[in-house]
Design a protein around this motif. Structure first.
Motif, PDB file in Angstrom:
ATOM      1  N   UNK A  34      -0.112  -7.052   2.074  1.00  0.00           N
ATOM      2  CA  UNK A  34      -0.353  -5.533   1.708  1.00  0.00           C
ATOM      3  C   UNK A  34       0.287  -4.716   2.429  1.00  0.00           C
ATOM      4  N   UNK A  35       0.380  -4.787   3.715  1.00  0.00           N
ATOM      5  CA  UNK A  35       1.320  -4.009   4.753  1.00  0.00           C
ATOM      6  C   UNK A  35       2.716  -4.060   4.505  1.00  0.00           C
ATOM      7  N   UNK A  37       3.860  -4.001   1.453  1.00  0.00           N
ATOM      8  CA  UNK A  37       4.261  -3.434  -0.116  1.00  0.00           C
ATOM      9  C   UNK A  37       4.880  -2.216   0.166  1.00  0.00           C
ATOM     10  N   UNK A  39       5.727   1.656  -0.989  1.00  0.00           N
ATOM     11  CA  UNK A  39       5.294   3.036  -1.540  1.00  0.00           C
ATOM     12  C   UNK A  39       5.030   2.929  -3.104  1.00  0.00           C
ATOM     13  N   UNK A  40       6.208   2.597  -3.689  1.00  0.00           N
ATOM     14  CA  UNK A  40       6.222   2.563  -5.100  1.00  0.00           C
ATOM     15  C   UNK A  40       5.050   1.349  -5.683  1.00  0.00           C
ATOM     16  N   UNK A  42       2.599   0.306  -4.186  1.00  0.00           N
ATOM     17  CA  UNK A  42       1.213   0.810  -4.001  1.00  0.00           C
ATOM     18  C   UNK A  42       0.841   2.043  -5.160  1.00  0.00           C
ATOM     19  N   UNK A  43       1.864   2.687  -5.359  1.00  0.00           N
ATOM     20  CA  UNK A  43       1.633   3.960  -6.344  1.00  0.00           C
ATOM     21  C   UNK A  43       1.364   3.471  -7.595  1.00  0.00           C
ATOM     22  N   UNK A  44       1.878   2.352  -8.035  1.00  0.00           N
ATOM     23  CA  UNK A  44       1.765   1.911  -9.314  1.00  0.00           C
ATOM     24  C   UNK A  44       0.449   1.142  -9.804  1.00  0.00           C
ATOM     25  N   UNK A  45      -0.386   0.927  -8.660  1.00  0.00           N
ATOM     26  CA  UNK A  45      -1.619   0.133  -8.848  1.00  0.00           C
ATOM     27  C   UNK A  45      -2.730   1.004  -9.311  1.00  0.00           C
ATOM     28  N   UNK A  46      -3.459   0.226 -10.057  1.00  0.00           N
ATOM     29  CA  UNK A  46      -4.616   1.053 -10.658  1.00  0.00           C
ATOM     30  C   UNK A  46      -5.442   1.387  -9.223  1.00  0.00           C
ATOM     31  N   UNK A  47      -6.350   2.508  -9.471  1.00  0.00           N
ATOM     32  CA  UNK A  47      -7.302   2.658  -8.133  1.00  0.00           C
ATOM     33  C   UNK A  47      -8.136   1.701  -7.798  1.00  0.00           C
ATOM     34  N   UNK A  48      -8.555   0.903  -8.851  1.00  0.00           N
ATOM     35  CA  UNK A  48      -9.752  -0.322  -8.794  1.00  0.00           C
ATOM     36  C   UNK A  48      -8.851  -1.331  -7.659  1.00  0.00           C
ATOM     37  N   UNK A  50      -6.459  -0.414  -5.626  1.00  0.00           N
ATOM     38  CA  UNK A  50      -6.170   0.093  -4.361  1.00  0.00           C
ATOM     39  C   UNK A  50      -7.609  -0.038  -3.540  1.00  0.00           C
ATOM     40  N   UNK A  53      -7.636  -3.437  -2.084  1.00  0.00           N
ATOM     41  CA  UNK A  53      -6.744  -3.556  -1.039  1.00  0.00           C
ATOM     42  C   UNK A  53      -7.327  -3.229   0.366  1.00  0.00           C
TER      43      UNK A  53
ATOM     44  N   UNK B  29      -2.500   7.672  -0.551  1.00  0.00           N
ATOM     45  CA  UNK B  29      -2.528   6.629  -1.703  1.00  0.00           C
ATOM     46  C   UNK B  29      -3.804   7.045  -2.706  1.00  0.00           C
ATOM     47  N   UNK B  32      -3.182  10.491  -4.345  1.00  0.00           N
ATOM     48  CA  UNK B  32      -2.383  10.297  -5.540  1.00  0.00           C
ATOM     49  C   UNK B  32      -3.022   9.619  -6.632  1.00  0.00           C
ATOM     50  N   UNK B  33      -4.013   8.669  -6.565  1.00  0.00           N
ATOM     51  CA  UNK B  33      -4.609   8.175  -7.504  1.00  0.00           C
ATOM     52  C   UNK B  33      -5.726   9.131  -8.096  1.00  0.00           C
ATOM     53  N   UNK B  37      -7.382  10.734 -12.645  1.00  0.00           N
ATOM     54  CA  UNK B  37      -8.648  10.555 -13.337  1.00  0.00           C
ATOM     55  C   UNK B  37      -9.399  11.752 -13.251  1.00  0.00           C
ATOM     56  N   UNK B  66       4.585   8.790  -1.771  1.00  0.00           N
ATOM     57  CA  UNK B  66       3.848   8.228  -2.801  1.00  0.00           C
ATOM     58  C   UNK B  66       4.430   9.046  -4.147  1.00  0.00           C
ATOM     59  N   UNK B 164     -16.341   4.590  -8.814  1.00  0.00           N
ATOM     60  CA  UNK B 164     -15.630   3.965  -7.747  1.00  0.00           C
ATOM     61  C   UNK B 164     -16.003   4.266  -6.299  1.00  0.00           C
TER      62      UNK B 164
END
Lengths: 910, 169
Positions: A34-35, A37, A39-40, A42-48, A50, A53, B29, B32-33, B37, B66, B164
């Motif tokens: 995780x550490x 990874x 920024x891109x 991480x930014x492309x991951x859905x919040x679930x 995140x 993580x 992060x 940004x997310x 929503x 980000x 969430x």
């Protein structure tokens, strides 16, 4: 063909599409994944994801917090438990932290432990105390500033110096590479570990092989001050067996090759000390002319020169049955503070030893036995201080569990034997008299113990009662150290504990068996000092009460406070018991050197400072009244800011009051004894046992003059007399004295001169030393503090003595233990490969008071730093700075200035 | 002795900054997310999508990292440091760092019904004033949600988002 190409293309496209559409399983990611990874990513991951993580990071961080803030410890209860739950004041220092800190040896690593005072004596040699209580009694031998109140062990095997108590740290066969962790228990713990765990226990736990893969760790480093050292450890399991072998080597130079001479309060080159005049008796030298300083100090520049090797075999036939057999050898030489009473502050110590240790655990039974064989020269080449040592320990304990109650009965036997005769020469009758013990001496003890450990209320509330009966062969007394603990662990965040305990020291060889006749021929009076042990004295013991509170307000912060109070009594030391004093009437003695036919050519006059001179003094080990009442608080805070940064800070404030403190200054007591003997004799009261003879007083004076003549004085006299005879002959021939003197100056080396000089030399060989003003009586005097107190008080008005109430019991503040001491550390890993560990130690002012005077050690702050960079896996190159600011202030009385030590090296681990 | 004081002060400075670096990254992060929503009022669906951070905070740089090249719908994301509370209404999201929490009350009054999501970083803030508040739960970085306060600020969140975080009302 085209179809095949299309098929391949289609398949490739499908695989690509599948890969592209494949969702990353975040639950499988590790903290490091995780550490690392971007920024891109991480930014492309859905919040679930995140949130998943952060959960992983949270869990792994919690594991990190537990690993750093709540290490397992075994020494506080003799079984594994978390340090947060430990019933005693406990600190665990891990191998990783010791390596990260840059500590050069195990002694220096103790600077990372709260409640421990560590002072460097010579480069790499340290004095280590838990909570203090050092330098008791004061005004006496320097050796009483050394710690004899803490039990140091390696894997529960006592590493203790039973000669006079304490630990010869340099004689450890192991080094940092062997260490798994160091556990420090502060406070009385004799109920658990037996005698000498008075102020606490330092238990060094060595590594066990953990897997069938070969594990190797160690380090090498070198730097200024002639420092180079290395240690290596390797081991692995093979089926139910395992092995571990290790070796270490360490060499460091002192920061000077000179020696401090007490009388001159100054440093001198070794070879200049031999002929340095004694300030109190001008016909003597500071260093005993009978000895040769180059024999005492063949390596004046050496601080530490040591090596050790170890081998361990493990057998684990079942989960709850295991055996360990260990053995090793070490050879060490250091220059450090002296255990004797010489005219210089630093002496050498040479120790060679081998050991065997066996530990067997089966179900609830633990059996341990070990032996040590050593050759110890604790004041190097000083006759009488070398001996063979043999210690043996065996103990067994059995754990019984009944519900929440753990019952642990145990038995143990211990013996320590020292023999100095292999290094002495017997007289014609086969009797040894030049040694410290002059024979084989031993003490042993047998003990039975019982410990009850009861947990209730879902293990939140805990009561411990432990006691031990111990009988030593040197005394009829039975000792009963005990320990009572109540602790309450509220919701894993708050832990409160109360401890009451009592502990005692063991007898020592010096205390019980001293039998040393110090012939001080060629030294200032007294001419003989007899050191005599005593077996019927009580052992120093302490009663200790502690209240401790631990809190983890959040998971990454640990704070601990321990308030402690202790009362220690039955200290002992070698004090004058009686003296034989030479009483005389003359103010001075004169030794005339008479040449036949010429007459007196040289006169040495010795002023007599007192109406009496002690000839022989008997020092006997005695208990003294003084009690040390100490109270204080230790605060310790640890903060794991994140996986990159760990911060620790700790400090202790303490006050020690000495109650019923008296005069323990042997020189003062001897002076008062001789004064009183003279007064009693002059009043015809008591003590006169005979007329004075040459043996007691005149011969030593004559011998001193003779030594002075032998050292070159006679050559000067011969030259002077030759000159006078020639001048006389010329004056008889009619010359004036001035003319004759001028003429004779030109004649030196001529035939006429040499002819007369030969005659004078023959006369000088028959020179007589005639002493005038010979003293007249011999008186014996016993030492009795109460009697002295009264007599000196009565005489105060007469001006005969300067009465200062010195034999009056008083309460004083003890200043040898710093009132404030502590440290901090910052462990920072900015990137995975780079680690920076900075640590600091500080202590407030401390005052040493010994028979050599008073030494004020100024407050000091010592900063250390290690930067390491991993070049391959966990293997790192490093730069290591000890005493980074190069603060030269001495940390221990009359020992070397300290200096910055800067090293580069390599940490090995795979 | 002065050198030692300077050294200690320097160390504490480093510790303070390093300790929060990882947390700041994940808070950024999350912020940004949040943009994915939330539903902002019509008036704020054109121009740049503005995220403001009150005062000087390392989270500003993390947010910029980000959101570089990112957008919300057609709106390009812009991260700025808020210099005056009066400027808050022009932002879509206002983050108030813990050290500036004393200003939250004034900010929420300024942005009422203006379509500004107020995100805070101090225990109890969501229950009291903000729409979203960062908290730690057993070491895990998470957030509290106040639907009531979001409505007061003129922002709506989807139901899937509400599940969430930790609901405070």
């Amino acid at each position: 063909m085209l179809k095949k190409i299309l098929l391949c293309f289609t398949l490739a496209a499908m695989v690509s599409a599948q890969s592209f559409g494949q969702k990353k399983d975040v639950s499988q990611l590790t903290r490091n994944d995780i550490l690392s990874m971007s920024y891109d990513e991480l930014a492309d991951m859905p919040i679930e994801d995140v949130m998943q993580l952060t959960k992983i990071l949270g869990v792994s961080l919690n594991e990190l917090y537990e690993m750093l803030l709540n290490k397992d410890v075994t020494s506080a209860s003799k079984k594994a438990e978390s340090s947060f739950d430990s019933p005693l004041s406990t600190t665990v220092l891990s191998y990783d932290e010791i390596v990260a800190s840059g500590a050069r040896n195990i002694q220096e690593a103790m600077r990372l432990v709260p409640g421990v005072i560590v002072r460097e004596k010579t480069n790499g040699n340290y004095d280590i105390h838990i909570r203090g209580n050092n330098n008791i009694p004061d005004e006496n031998l320097t050796v009483y500033t050394e710690n004899s109140m803490t039990l140091v062990m390696i894997d529960n095997r006592p590493i203790y110096n039973y000669i006079n108590g304490g630990t010869f740290w340099e004689s450890f066969p192991i080094d940092i590479a062997d260490v798994d962790r160091i556990e420090v228990v502060r406070g009385a713990a004799s109920a658990l570990y037996g005698a000498n765990a008075v102020t606490g226990v330092i238990n060094i736990i060595t590594k066990n092989p953990e897997s069938e893969e070969l594990h190797v760790n160690g380090q090498i480093q070198g730097g200024n001050l002639g420092s180079y050292m290395g240690s290596l450890n390797l081991g692995q399991n093979i089926g139910k067996f395992g092995y571990r072998v290790s070796g270490n080597y360490q060499k460091m130079k002192r920061t000077t090759d000179k020696f401090y001479v007490f009388q001159y309060d100054s440093l001198f080159n070794r070879d200049d000390i031999q002929t340095l005049p004694d300030k109190t008796s001008y016909w003597l030298t500071v260093f005993n002319p009978v000895e040769k300083i180059e024999d005492w100090h063949p390596y004046p520049e050496t601080a530490v020169d040591r090596f050790g090797v170890n081998a361990n075999l493990y057998f684990n036939p079942a989960d709850d049955i295991n055996f360990v057999l260990s053995g090793g050898y070490q050879d060490s030489y250091i220059n450090s503070s002296s255990f004797g009473d010489p005219s210089i502050s630093i002496t050498g110590r040479d120790i060679k030893s081998s050991y065997f240790n066996v530990i067997g655990k089966a179900k609830g039974l633990t059996l341990q036995s070990n032996m040590l064989f050593a050759e110890q020269d604790i004041v190097y080449k000083n006759v009488g201080f070398k001996a063979d040592a043999r210690t043996f320990n065996i103990n067994a304990e059995y754990d019984i569990y009944v519900g929440g109650l753990n019952i642990r009965p145990g038995i143990s036997y211990q013996s320590a034997t020292y023999d100095d005769t292999p290094y002495l020469i017997a007289d014609t009758a086969g009797i040894y008299s030049s040694g410290y013990m002059n024979g084989e001496c031993s003490f042993n003890s047998i003990a039975g113990s019982l410990r009850l450990d009861y947990k209730m209320l879902d293990e939140k509330l805990r009561f411990i009662m432990g006691g031990r009966f111990e009988k030593f062969n040197t005394s009829d007394d039975l000792y009963f150290p005990f320990q009572m603990v109540a602790s309450y662990n509220l919701n894993d965040k708050h832990m409160l504990r109360v401890v009451g305990s009592m502990a005692n020291r063991s007898p020592f060889i010096v205390d019980s068996y001293s039998n040393f006749d110090w012939n001080r021929q060629g030294r200032p009076f007294p001419s003989h000092i007899k050191f005599e042990g005593s077996k019927d004295q009580k052992l120093a013991s302490t009663k200790n009460v502690e209240v401790g509170y631990r809190v983890r307000p959040v998971r990454n912060v640990f704070v601990e406070a321990e308030v402690f109070m202790s009362s220690t009594k039955n200290f002992g030391c070698l004090l004058p018991e009686s003296s034989t004093t030479y009483i005389h009437g003359a103010d001075s003695m004169v030794a005339n050197v008479n040449l036949p036919q010429v007459g007196t050519v040289y006169s040495a006059k010795q002023a007599v400072p007192a109406p009496a001179i002690p000839y022989q003094v008997n020092l006997k080990y005695q208990n003294i009244d003084v009690k040390a009442n100490q109270y204080g608080i230790t605060l310790n805070a640890e903060w794991v800011a994140n996986e990159k940064l760990v911060f620790k800070a700790f400090g202790t404030y303490q006050v020690t009051k000495l109650k019923d403190h008296n005069c323990y200054n042997n020189s003062q007591i001897i002076t008062d004894m001789t004064t009183l003997a003279a007064i009693n004799a002059s009043q015809g009261k008591k003590g006169i046992t005979g007329q004075g003879t040459d043996d007691y007083f005149v011969k030593p004076f004559k011998m001193g003059v003779q030594q002075q003549l032998d050292a070159g004085g006679m050559q000067l006299i011969e030259a002077g007399v030759t000159q006078q005879i020639l001048i006389g002959q010329m004056m008889q021939a009619g010359m004036s004295q001035e003319q004759a003197a001028e003429q004779v100056k030109q004649m030196v080396g001529s035939d006429a001169w040499n002819q007369v000089a030969t005659q004078v030399h023959t006369m000088a060989e028959n020179a007589e030393i005639d002493v005038q003003g010979i003293p007249s009586y011999i008186a014996e005097q016993q030492f009795n503090a109460e009697e002295y107190h009264q007599t000196l008080q009565q005489l105060a008005g007469t001006g005969l003595v300067n009465y200062d109430g010195r034999y009056e019991n008083k309460e004083i503040t003890h200043k040898a233990t710093p009132s404030f001491f502590g440290g901090f550390s910052v462990n920072y890993t900015p990137i995975e490969k780079l680690n920076i560990y900075a640590s600091g130690n500080f202590y407030s002012k401390q005052t040493y008071t010994t028979s050599n005077g008073i030494f004020e050690a100024d407050p000091k702050f010592i900063l250390n730093c290690k930067l390491s960079y991993k070049v391959w896996k966990d293997n790192a190159v490093f730069f290591n700075a000890r005493n980074l600011l190069n603060d030269k202030k001495q940390e221990f009385a009359w020992t070397d200035e300290t200096k910055g030590c800067y090293l580069v090296g390599f940490d090995l681990k795979f | 002795m002065k050198k030692i004081y300077l050294l200690v002060i320097g160390m504490l400075f480093v510790i303070y900054n390093v300790a929060n670096a990882q947390d700041d990254k994940f808070k950024a992060l999350f912020i940004y997310n949040f943009t994915k929503y939330m539903e902002w009022p019509e008036a704020k669906r054109s121009g740049d999508f503005k995220i403001g951070v009150l005062g000087n905070s390392p989270i500003t740089d993390e947010l910029k990292a980000f959101t570089a090249k990112k957008s919300v719908g057609q709106q390009k994301i812009v991260v700025e440091e808020i210099m005056a509370i009066a400027d808050c209404p022009k932002y879509h999201i206002v983050f108030v760092p813990a050290k500036a929490s004393a200003n939250v009350s004034e900010i929420t009054q300024n942005v009422a019904n203006k379509g500004v999501l107020v995100v805070t970083d101090k225990p109890g803030m969501a229950a009291a004033l903000s729409g979203i508040n960062f908290v730690k739960d057993d070491g895990q970085q998470t957030f509290e949600i106040s639907v009531k306060h979001m409505h007061e600020q003129g922002v709506n969140a989807g139901k899937s988002f509400l599940s969430l975080g930790i609901a405070v009302d």
